[in-house]
Design a protein around this motif. Structure first.
Motif, PDB file in Angstrom:
ATOM      1  N   SER A  66       0.810  -1.340   0.017  1.00 15.42           N
ATOM      2  CA  SER A  66       0.112   0.035   0.024  1.00 15.42           C
ATOM      3  C   SER A  66       0.717   1.302   0.038  1.00 15.42           C
ATOM      4  O   SER A  66       0.392   2.341  -0.570  1.00 15.42           O
ATOM      5  CB  SER A  66      -0.996   0.197   1.097  1.00 15.42           C
ATOM      6  OG  SER A  66      -0.080  -0.192   2.526  1.00 15.42           O
ATOM      7  N   ARG A  92      -7.659   5.221   0.140  1.00 18.55           N
ATOM      8  CA  ARG A  92      -8.243   5.571   1.509  1.00 18.55           C
ATOM      9  C   ARG A  92      -8.305   4.252   2.363  1.00 18.55           C
ATOM     10  O   ARG A  92      -8.020   4.156   3.677  1.00 18.55           O
ATOM     11  CB  ARG A  92      -9.709   5.942   1.495  1.00 18.55           C
ATOM     12  CG  ARG A  92      -9.942   7.625   1.044  1.00 18.55           C
ATOM     13  CD  ARG A  92     -11.170   7.877   1.318  1.00 18.55           C
ATOM     14  NE  ARG A  92     -11.526   8.597  -0.103  1.00 18.55           N
ATOM     15  CZ  ARG A  92     -12.370   8.324  -1.022  1.00 18.55           C
ATOM     16  NH1 ARG A  92     -13.406   7.266  -0.396  1.00 18.55           N
ATOM     17  NH2 ARG A  92     -12.742   8.998  -2.165  1.00 18.55           N
ATOM     18  N   VAL A  93      -8.598   2.844   1.775  1.00 23.78           N
ATOM     19  CA  VAL A  93      -8.405   1.835   2.544  1.00 23.78           C
ATOM     20  C   VAL A  93      -7.139   1.379   2.950  1.00 23.78           C
ATOM     21  O   VAL A  93      -6.893   1.158   4.096  1.00 23.78           O
ATOM     22  CB  VAL A  93      -9.099   0.779   1.658  1.00 23.78           C
ATOM     23  CG1 VAL A  93      -9.087  -0.721   2.176  1.00 23.78           C
ATOM     24  CG2 VAL A  93     -10.542   0.907   1.406  1.00 23.78           C
ATOM     25  N   ALA A  95      -4.536   3.552   3.545  1.00 23.30           N
ATOM     26  CA  ALA A  95      -4.239   4.422   4.502  1.00 23.30           C
ATOM     27  C   ALA A  95      -4.548   4.096   5.896  1.00 23.30           C
ATOM     28  O   ALA A  95      -3.595   4.282   6.644  1.00 23.30           O
ATOM     29  CB  ALA A  95      -4.753   5.665   4.012  1.00 23.30           C
ATOM     30  N   GLN A  96      -5.442   3.267   5.989  1.00 25.15           N
ATOM     31  CA  GLN A  96      -5.940   2.732   7.312  1.00 25.15           C
ATOM     32  C   GLN A  96      -4.944   1.902   7.884  1.00 25.15           C
ATOM     33  O   GLN A  96      -4.843   1.650   9.163  1.00 25.15           O
ATOM     34  CB  GLN A  96      -7.303   2.172   7.264  1.00 25.15           C
ATOM     35  CG  GLN A  96      -8.372   3.040   7.002  1.00 25.15           C
ATOM     36  CD  GLN A  96      -9.731   2.219   6.740  1.00 25.15           C
ATOM     37  OE1 GLN A  96      -9.796   1.109   7.157  1.00 25.15           O
ATOM     38  NE2 GLN A  96     -10.579   2.921   6.504  1.00 25.15           N
ATOM     39  N   PHE A  97      -4.092   1.068   7.004  1.00 22.86           N
ATOM     40  CA  PHE A  97      -3.231   0.229   7.559  1.00 22.86           C
ATOM     41  C   PHE A  97      -1.740   0.627   7.632  1.00 22.86           C
ATOM     42  O   PHE A  97      -0.913   0.003   7.886  1.00 22.86           O
ATOM     43  CB  PHE A  97      -3.152  -1.215   6.508  1.00 22.86           C
ATOM     44  CG  PHE A  97      -4.601  -1.642   6.373  1.00 22.86           C
ATOM     45  CD1 PHE A  97      -4.963  -2.670   7.431  1.00 22.86           C
ATOM     46  CD2 PHE A  97      -5.507  -1.623   5.219  1.00 22.86           C
ATOM     47  CE1 PHE A  97      -6.289  -3.206   7.315  1.00 22.86           C
ATOM     48  CE2 PHE A  97      -6.589  -2.088   5.228  1.00 22.86           C
ATOM     49  CZ  PHE A  97      -7.263  -2.901   6.173  1.00 22.86           C
TER      50      PHE A  97
END
Length: 98
Positions: A66, A92-93, A95-97
């Motif tokens: 990512s 966006r997904v 970035a959460q990790f």
């Protein structure tokens, strides 16, 4: 990093379309390493090509990298290139990790 060989000196920027197409085929079959090698070659030929950056971002996200995907999307945004909705959602997904 891909180190261009002397044999590659005969390639021209118009060859990028062929390289991108073969890389996209590798992506379809989940061969992310092979796709990334080709995309690095395309970036070497024309570093600012938006389609190559978009494919590289997609490849990185699919491969689970990512950070590299977000980096490629940021390069696209800096160029004011159109970024597909799917890549924005994946960013966006991802970035959460991080």
């Amino acid at each position: 990093m891909l180190i261009p060989s002397p044999k590659l000196s005969g390639l021209f920027p118009q060859d990028i379309l062929i390289i991108q197409s073969v890389a996209a085929a590798h992506l379809l079959f989940g061969q992310y390493d092979k796709a990334m090698v080709l995309l690095k070659l395309a970036q070497w030929l024309e570093p600012e090509c938006p389609k190559t950056l978009e494919l590289a971002a997609y490849c990185a996200f699919c491969a689970g990298n990512s950070k590299a995907g977000i980096s490629a999307v940021e390069k696209l945004e800096k160029q004011s290139a159109l970024v597909s909705k799917e890549l924005r959602v994946r960013r966006r997904v991802a970035a959460q990790f991080i």
